[in-house]
Write an enzyme that holds these catalytic residues in place. Sequence first.
Site, PDB file in Angstrom:
ATOM      1  N   ASP A  33      17.182 -13.227  29.471  1.00 49.58           N
ATOM      2  CA  ASP A  33      16.813 -13.443  27.824  1.00 49.58           C
ATOM      3  C   ASP A  33      16.336 -15.246  28.096  1.00 49.58           C
ATOM      4  O   ASP A  33      15.464 -15.641  27.404  1.00 49.58           O
ATOM      5  CB  ASP A  33      17.586 -13.472  26.729  1.00 49.58           C
ATOM      6  CG  ASP A  33      18.141 -11.868  27.093  1.00 49.58           C
ATOM      7  OD1 ASP A  33      17.521 -11.236  27.377  1.00 49.58           O
ATOM      8  OD2 ASP A  33      19.287 -11.316  25.819  1.00 49.58           O
ATOM      9  N   TYR A  36      13.220 -15.656  29.633  1.00 53.95           N
ATOM     10  CA  TYR A  36      12.551 -15.123  28.214  1.00 53.95           C
ATOM     11  C   TYR A  36      11.529 -16.493  27.733  1.00 53.95           C
ATOM     12  O   TYR A  36      10.547 -16.337  26.976  1.00 53.95           O
ATOM     13  CB  TYR A  36      12.723 -13.693  27.724  1.00 53.95           C
ATOM     14  CG  TYR A  36      11.751 -13.062  27.029  1.00 53.95           C
ATOM     15  CD1 TYR A  36      10.401 -12.782  27.319  1.00 53.95           C
ATOM     16  CD2 TYR A  36      11.951 -13.733  25.600  1.00 53.95           C
ATOM     17  CE1 TYR A  36       9.431 -11.957  26.464  1.00 53.95           C
ATOM     18  CE2 TYR A  36      11.792 -13.106  24.975  1.00 53.95           C
ATOM     19  CZ  TYR A  36       9.863 -12.139  24.625  1.00 53.95           C
ATOM     20  OH  TYR A  36       9.120 -11.991  24.158  1.00 53.95           O
ATOM     21  N   SER A  82       2.064  16.307   6.213  1.00 53.10           N
ATOM     22  CA  SER A  82       4.229  16.722   6.344  1.00 53.10           C
ATOM     23  C   SER A  82       4.086  17.658   7.473  1.00 53.10           C
ATOM     24  O   SER A  82       3.173  17.923   7.800  1.00 53.10           O
ATOM     25  CB  SER A  82       4.990  16.955   5.431  1.00 53.10           C
ATOM     26  OG  SER A  82       4.561  17.943   4.226  1.00 53.10           O
ATOM     27  N   GLU A 114       9.878  17.907  21.079  1.00 54.93           N
ATOM     28  CA  GLU A 114       9.886  15.794  20.673  1.00 54.93           C
ATOM     29  C   GLU A 114      11.106  16.308  20.091  1.00 54.93           C
ATOM     30  O   GLU A 114      11.908  16.817  19.111  1.00 54.93           O
ATOM     31  CB  GLU A 114       8.586  15.337  20.600  1.00 54.93           C
ATOM     32  CG  GLU A 114       8.438  15.340  20.580  1.00 54.93           C
ATOM     33  CD  GLU A 114       6.713  14.653  20.490  1.00 54.93           C
ATOM     34  OE1 GLU A 114       7.273  14.209  19.089  1.00 54.93           O
ATOM     35  OE2 GLU A 114       5.334  14.576  20.917  1.00 54.93           O
ATOM     36  N   LYS A 116      13.313  14.992  16.860  1.00 56.19           N
ATOM     37  CA  LYS A 116      13.000  14.540  15.468  1.00 56.19           C
ATOM     38  C   LYS A 116      14.076  13.391  15.505  1.00 56.19           C
ATOM     39  O   LYS A 116      15.393  13.549  15.344  1.00 56.19           O
ATOM     40  CB  LYS A 116      13.005  15.722  14.723  1.00 56.19           C
ATOM     41  CG  LYS A 116      12.376  15.038  13.334  1.00 56.19           C
ATOM     42  CD  LYS A 116      11.958  16.107  12.568  1.00 56.19           C
ATOM     43  CE  LYS A 116      11.549  16.588  11.376  1.00 56.19           C
ATOM     44  NZ  LYS A 116      12.121  15.349  10.296  1.00 56.19           N
ATOM     45  N   ASP A 118      15.183   9.903  12.897  1.00 56.01           N
ATOM     46  CA  ASP A 118      15.417  10.373  11.318  1.00 56.01           C
ATOM     47  C   ASP A 118      15.372   8.864  10.787  1.00 56.01           C
ATOM     48  O   ASP A 118      16.032   7.676  11.152  1.00 56.01           O
ATOM     49  CB  ASP A 118      16.551  10.999  11.140  1.00 56.01           C
ATOM     50  CG  ASP A 118      17.149  10.877   9.546  1.00 56.01           C
ATOM     51  OD1 ASP A 118      15.676  10.899   9.359  1.00 56.01           O
ATOM     52  OD2 ASP A 118      18.234  11.112   8.569  1.00 56.01           O
ATOM     53  N   TYR A 228       4.723   8.315  18.371  1.00 55.90           N
ATOM     54  CA  TYR A 228       4.641   9.926  18.716  1.00 55.90           C
ATOM     55  C   TYR A 228       3.499  10.512  18.595  1.00 55.90           C
ATOM     56  O   TYR A 228       3.778  11.830  18.981  1.00 55.90           O
ATOM     57  CB  TYR A 228       6.403  10.797  17.509  1.00 55.90           C
ATOM     58  CG  TYR A 228       6.341  10.216  15.793  1.00 55.90           C
ATOM     59  CD1 TYR A 228       4.633  10.834  15.488  1.00 55.90           C
ATOM     60  CD2 TYR A 228       7.181  10.175  15.674  1.00 55.90           C
ATOM     61  CE1 TYR A 228       5.152  10.913  14.190  1.00 55.90           C
ATOM     62  CE2 TYR A 228       7.117   9.475  14.867  1.00 55.90           C
ATOM     63  CZ  TYR A 228       5.836   9.942  13.834  1.00 55.90           C
ATOM     64  OH  TYR A 228       6.219  10.161  12.217  1.00 55.90           O
ATOM     65  N   LYS A 292       4.866  21.386  19.121  1.00 55.41           N
ATOM     66  CA  LYS A 292       3.443  20.384  19.113  1.00 55.41           C
ATOM     67  C   LYS A 292       2.538  21.131  19.701  1.00 55.41           C
ATOM     68  O   LYS A 292       3.707  21.364  21.012  1.00 55.41           O
ATOM     69  CB  LYS A 292       3.057  19.236  18.814  1.00 55.41           C
ATOM     70  CG  LYS A 292       4.117  18.022  18.426  1.00 55.41           C
ATOM     71  CD  LYS A 292       3.603  16.660  18.655  1.00 55.41           C
ATOM     72  CE  LYS A 292       4.540  15.682  17.179  1.00 55.41           C
ATOM     73  NZ  LYS A 292       4.520  14.575  17.997  1.00 55.41           N
ATOM     74  N   LYS A 316      14.884  22.055  12.881  1.00 49.13           N
ATOM     75  CA  LYS A 316      15.409  21.591  11.756  1.00 49.13           C
ATOM     76  C   LYS A 316      17.129  21.638  11.832  1.00 49.13           C
ATOM     77  O   LYS A 316      17.682  22.726  11.920  1.00 49.13           O
ATOM     78  CB  LYS A 316      15.670  21.310  10.172  1.00 49.13           C
ATOM     79  CG  LYS A 316      14.073  20.971  10.002  1.00 49.13           C
ATOM     80  CD  LYS A 316      14.738  19.077   9.539  1.00 49.13           C
ATOM     81  CE  LYS A 316      14.890  18.890   8.082  1.00 49.13           C
ATOM     82  NZ  LYS A 316      14.330  17.748   7.372  1.00 49.13           N
ATOM     83  N   CYS A 410      42.881  -3.165 -13.995  1.00 47.68           N
ATOM     84  CA  CYS A 410      43.436  -3.192 -12.686  1.00 47.68           C
ATOM     85  C   CYS A 410      44.679  -2.016 -12.544  1.00 47.68           C
ATOM     86  O   CYS A 410      45.703  -3.192 -12.871  1.00 47.68           O
ATOM     87  CB  CYS A 410      43.804  -4.939 -11.894  1.00 47.68           C
ATOM     88  SG  CYS A 410      44.402  -4.940  -9.871  1.00 47.68           S
ATOM     89  N   CYS A 413      47.889  -4.512 -11.653  1.00 48.55           N
ATOM     90  CA  CYS A 413      48.447  -5.417 -12.276  1.00 48.55           C
ATOM     91  C   CYS A 413      48.210  -5.672 -13.575  1.00 48.55           C
ATOM     92  O   CYS A 413      48.455  -6.853 -14.517  1.00 48.55           O
ATOM     93  CB  CYS A 413      48.465  -6.798 -11.430  1.00 48.55           C
ATOM     94  SG  CYS A 413      46.133  -7.532 -12.207  1.00 48.55           S
ATOM     95  N   CYS A 426      39.144  -7.540  -9.620  1.00 47.67           N
ATOM     96  CA  CYS A 426      40.214  -8.031  -9.995  1.00 47.67           C
ATOM     97  C   CYS A 426      40.619  -9.842 -10.392  1.00 47.67           C
ATOM     98  O   CYS A 426      40.362 -10.312  -8.707  1.00 47.67           O
ATOM     99  CB  CYS A 426      41.967  -7.485 -10.114  1.00 47.67           C
ATOM    100  SG  CYS A 426      42.787  -8.142 -10.313  1.00 47.67           S
ATOM    101  N   CYS A 431      47.796 -11.178  -8.310  1.00 47.91           N
ATOM    102  CA  CYS A 431      47.964  -8.884  -8.024  1.00 47.91           C
ATOM    103  C   CYS A 431      48.705  -9.222  -6.840  1.00 47.91           C
ATOM    104  O   CYS A 431      47.763  -9.403  -5.754  1.00 47.91           O
ATOM    105  CB  CYS A 431      46.439  -8.901  -8.343  1.00 47.91           C
ATOM    106  SG  CYS A 431      46.079  -6.892  -8.400  1.00 47.91           S
TER     107      CYS A 431
HETATM  108  S1  IVH Z   1       4.833  14.030  13.986  1.00 52.96           S
HETATM  109  C1  IVH Z   1       1.527  15.788  10.896  1.00 52.96           C
HETATM  110  N1  IVH Z   1       6.918  13.653  16.377  1.00 52.96           N
HETATM  111  O1  IVH Z   1       9.605  13.618  10.667  1.00 52.96           O
HETATM  112  C2  IVH Z   1       3.479  15.515  11.235  1.00 52.96           C
HETATM  113  N2  IVH Z   1       7.316  12.979  13.156  1.00 52.96           N
HETATM  114  O2  IVH Z   1       9.941  15.201   8.432  1.00 52.96           O
HETATM  115  C3  IVH Z   1       3.226  14.269  12.375  1.00 52.96           C
HETATM  116  N3  IVH Z   1       9.068  12.661  12.971  1.00 52.96           N
HETATM  117  O3  IVH Z   1       6.805  12.599   8.528  1.00 52.96           O
HETATM  118  C4  IVH Z   1       4.855  13.917  13.066  1.00 52.96           C
HETATM  119  N4  IVH Z   1      10.101  12.287  14.841  1.00 52.96           N
HETATM  120  O4  IVH Z   1       8.169  10.764  10.099  1.00 52.96           O
HETATM  121  C5  IVH Z   1       6.146  13.513  14.906  1.00 52.96           C
HETATM  122  N5  IVH Z   1       8.274  13.083  17.096  1.00 52.96           N
HETATM  123  C6  IVH Z   1       8.139  13.085  15.737  1.00 52.96           C
HETATM  124  C7  IVH Z   1       8.819  12.796  14.949  1.00 52.96           C
HETATM  125  C8  IVH Z   1       8.391  12.366  14.135  1.00 52.96           C
HETATM  126  C9  IVH Z   1      10.753  12.307  13.221  1.00 52.96           C
HETATM  127  C10 IVH Z   1       8.810  12.826  11.052  1.00 52.96           C
HETATM  128  C11 IVH Z   1       7.814  12.205  10.527  1.00 52.96           C
HETATM  129  C12 IVH Z   1       7.247  12.972  10.016  1.00 52.96           C
HETATM  130  C13 IVH Z   1       8.596  13.276   9.657  1.00 52.96           C
HETATM  131  C14 IVH Z   1       8.287  14.758   8.964  1.00 52.96           C
END
Ligand code: IVH
Length: 666
Positions: A33, A36, A82, A114, A116, A118, A228, A292, A316, A410, A413, A426, A431
């Site tokens: 580090d 860098y 979505s 892949e 997903k 969060d 992604y 996909k 999911k 409280c 007390c 409080c 107390c």
């Molecule tokens: S592809 C048409 N790949 O999941 C949407 N999404 O519930 C293309 N997400 O809005 C998204 N990991 O924010 C894709 N490996 C992944 C992902 C991913 C998380 C999220 C993304 C999307 C949401 C949908």
Amino acid sequence: MAKNISEKIDTLRAQIRYHDRKYYVENMPEITDFAYDLLMKELEKYEKTSPHLITPDSPTQRVSGEPIPGFKSIEHRIPMLSIENTYSEQELREYDTRIRRMLKCEDPIEYVAELKIDGVAVTLWYQNGIFTQGATRGDGLRGDNITANLRTIKDIPLRFSCADNHAPPLLEIRGEIYLPNSDFQRLNQLREEEGKVRFANPRNAAAGSLKLLDPSMTAKRPLRLFAYAVGYYEGKTLVNHANCLKTIKEFGLPVNPHYQICRNMDEVVLYCNGWELKRDQLDYEVDGIVVKVNSLELQKELGATSKAPRWIVSYKYCPEEAVTKIESIRVQVGKTGTLTPVAKLQSVVLSGTTVSRATLHNFDEIERKDIRIGDVVVVQKAGEIIPQVVRVVQGNRTGEEKPCIPPVTCPACNDTVVKEDVYLRCYNPFCPAQVKRKIEYFASRKAMDIEGLGPALIEQLVDKNLIEDYADIYSLQLDDLASLDRVGEKSAQNLLNAIEKSKKRDLCNLICALGIMHVGSHAAEILAKRFNTLEKLTSATVEELEGIHAIGTIMARSIIAFFSNSQTKEIIGKLQTAGVNRKALDIDESAASPIKGKTFVLTGVLNKYSRKEVEGLIKRKGGKVTSSVSSKTDYLIVGDTPGSKLEKAKELGIAILGEGEFEKLL
Ligand code: IVH
């Protein structure tokens, strides 16, 4: 000369980008580090002398600009749709059958599976390989322009790491911004110490951090990215999704390494099942799998509905939730007087452990979620150990449930409580609940570490009027302790020994133990290093405190208020009389320090410490400071604008430390 500087700047930028990639994308750093930081500092130095050569994609330009009043909304060139969700193997297989029928395809379809992540979806635009704009998903058609904040995230290259002529004229990359679980926990701990509201989960923390109006604040949050997908693109021939991921990675953006090309839906199902349990081992939240269609040609053929592309489906995972009943709600009074409602639950197993309590955080939260005593609720662990109540199962209401009314006094007390932001507090310094919590905290491991002095004993000591505050611990006699329930003479003596031993704890432990509002163990360490003695800290001014990196106005004011309080003065007087150590530990006590016996030389200007402070710190740990570099030097500490000592140390192969590395050594 000018050409030289420009070339030097180009080389440094290329080196920095190379190491960014090694560190953030490939997880294989090649340099320390500190090395860098030196590259970065050198680049800053050249750019300062030739400001006309500064370009927005320079690694030095991540945090720039002033806080803004609000975000501008921008239209997405391609809507950010979505994803259709599935929740079972059967639904996944039905999806596969459906699209094969649509494509009139007898053969299995190749998918990319892949994780997903969060987090928060973002779109990133690169023009000729330069990051120009980034936005949130928003409603899918329009999002917020958060370019300045995204620029602060080191995972996002400001310029592609490929040769300039390989960069496409225009490319949109989509990905997920997330906050690792470990950083989320640290952030929440810090927020609690500072009296701020905790984030409910890592996703909220990431979203909140991205929407801060001051980019320099976003820069302090350790946000990360997994790219992604390619959105809009010009000039690049891409054949399939796996190829897109490879290209994204080549350009220098991090792609989650766990994706897999699956030859058919059977393989996808295996992948989904495999990650269901394994995902717990990751340092980020994964709420499902995204599947996909690999071929871009088939993707095009399938097209999209108005809501989601047909070539993509998610599987999911059920969130790690459990359903249980709230038996009662207890109000806990913390050491600084904050009233926290805690739900007593019917025991239930959640993510492999039995839970019987959940924090409800504060009374605003109870009202917002309409939580009542007797309710059936869903509990969840969200990146942390203590579970929280996610929601009430309204359908289970019988009408017998009792609302939880915020107390006006409280519970310990009876003093009137005051609402401050979302918290009830409080303010009675006497107390008994606060007194007990303060003593518990004083005796805890990170503070004075008094073994055997736990809540049950403290409860008795306070209730029997044997002690009124934590300083009274030091005047306890053997008879006092032996008179307590479940304490024999031997354990009373052990406790006295532990109390005696605690008198020798370091200043940072004592500062932490005092229980100053907003000052946790981290701040205590910084204060101890700065002031060396409790007396010096006691007489510090607001300006002096605010001048310390990491001590903000709120903390500074709280420290001043604490030490000017007459009760505090009395307590500190008692600690002094008892002979409690109030100094940063000196040489003899710091036996195993890596600094002991080593010779240090300093060069350049340090940011956090004065030269005198560094010398003091080294000496106290048994090290020596000399003025010139020789073969006898063990370490060179380097600050801004170092002198010729740096070159000499390099020649002699002497270990070079930046300020941060020196702190680590301490
Ligand atoms: S592809 C048409 N790949 O999941 C949407 N999404 O519930 C293309 N997400 O809005 C998204 N990991 O924010 C894709 N490996 C992944 C992902 C991913 C998380 C999220 C993304 C999307 C949401 C949908």
